[in-house]
Design a protein around this motif. Structure first.
Motif, short mmCIF file in Angstrom:
data_model
loop_
_atom_site.label_atom_id
_atom_site.label_comp_id
_atom_site.label_asym_id
_atom_site.label_seq_id
_atom_site.Cartn_x
_atom_site.Cartn_y
_atom_site.Cartn_z
N GLY A 101 0.79 -1.23 0.00
CA GLY A 101 0.00 0.00 0.00
C GLY A 101 0.82 1.27 0.00
O GLY A 101 0.26 2.37 -0.02
N ARG A 157 -3.23 13.24 3.61
CA ARG A 157 -3.00 11.91 3.03
C ARG A 157 -3.49 10.80 3.96
O ARG A 157 -3.98 9.76 3.51
N THR A 217 -7.16 9.24 3.66
CA THR A 217 -7.53 8.26 2.63
C THR A 217 -6.48 7.18 2.42
O THR A 217 -6.61 6.36 1.51
N GLN A 239 -7.09 3.27 -0.24
CA GLN A 239 -6.62 3.02 -1.59
C GLN A 239 -6.51 1.53 -1.88
O GLN A 239 -6.36 0.71 -0.97
N ASP A 240 -6.61 1.18 -3.14
CA ASP A 240 -6.38 -0.20 -3.57
C ASP A 240 -4.88 -0.42 -3.67
O ASP A 240 -4.18 0.31 -4.37
#
Length: 198
Positions: free
Chosen positions: A154, A176, A179, A183-184
């Motif tokens: 990640g 940051r 999120t 995230q994928d």
């Protein structure tokens, strides 16, 4: 499979900048997501002895420090290495934990690599330097470890902070963090790509 996050705190101090940033990111996770926090300084591992050419590795006792960390690692869908940047890489406490992966990989019947394959490795780090590129060896260590294990990576959430609580003034890092875990995460690949930094 429900997500289970394991946060491994690799700092020698409590509530340092790295931990504060990790907790900011973790606060954004849905309430149903299990979180387990382990401070490596409270569960010190012995130095890793590389016995691969001498004897077979055996699984650690469940009530030992190594057993606790092994069980927590195997149970997690997401492993978060929250280590400050020490000499451009992970802390000694964190490195010792990662060194023990070598023994767990060679423990008969454990299937350590197969169990972690497809799961996600994340990093969170505070650094005193203003130039984020100095963290490239740190990010590379985690990315390449994930790639070797067949894990997703990640990336690393970086924040700036030297004095106590400084990272809470880093508005870019806090943005940051909101999120970061949403995230994928792609499958990690060799070699580490600097573009994943951030």
């Amino acid at each position: 499979m429900n997500r289970r996050f394991l946060f491994l705190l690799g700092s020698a101090r409590t509530e340092g900048n790295t931990e504060l940033l990790a907790r900011e990111a973790a606060a954004q996770l849905p309430g149903a997501v299990e979180q387990r926090w382990i401070r490596l300084a409270d569960h010190p591992l012995p130095d890793f002895a590389d016995l691969r050419h001498d004897v077979d590795h055996t699984a650690p006792s469940p009530d030992s420090t190594a057993g606790l960390l092994l069980d927590a690692t195997l149970a997690a869908t997401d492993i978060v290495i929250a280590s400050p940047l020490y000499w451009y890489s992970v802390s000694g406490l964190t490195k010792r934990y990662l060194d023990h992966w070598s023994g767990w990989l060679r423990t008969p019947g454990l299937d350590f690599r197969a169990t972690l394959a497809g799961r996600t490795l994340w990093g969170v780090a505070a650094l005193a330097h203003r130039e984020a590129s100095v963290a490239a060896p740190y990010v590379g260590t985690l990315n390449n470890s994930a790639a070797y294990m067949g894990m997703r990576f990640g990336g690393v959430l970086l924040g700036n902070g030297s004095g106590p609580g400084d990272v809470l003034q880093d508005t870019d890092a806090l943005t940051r963090a909101k999120t970061f875990f949403a995230q994928d995460a792609p499958l990690a690949r060799f070699p580490y790509e600097a573009a994943r930094e951030g």
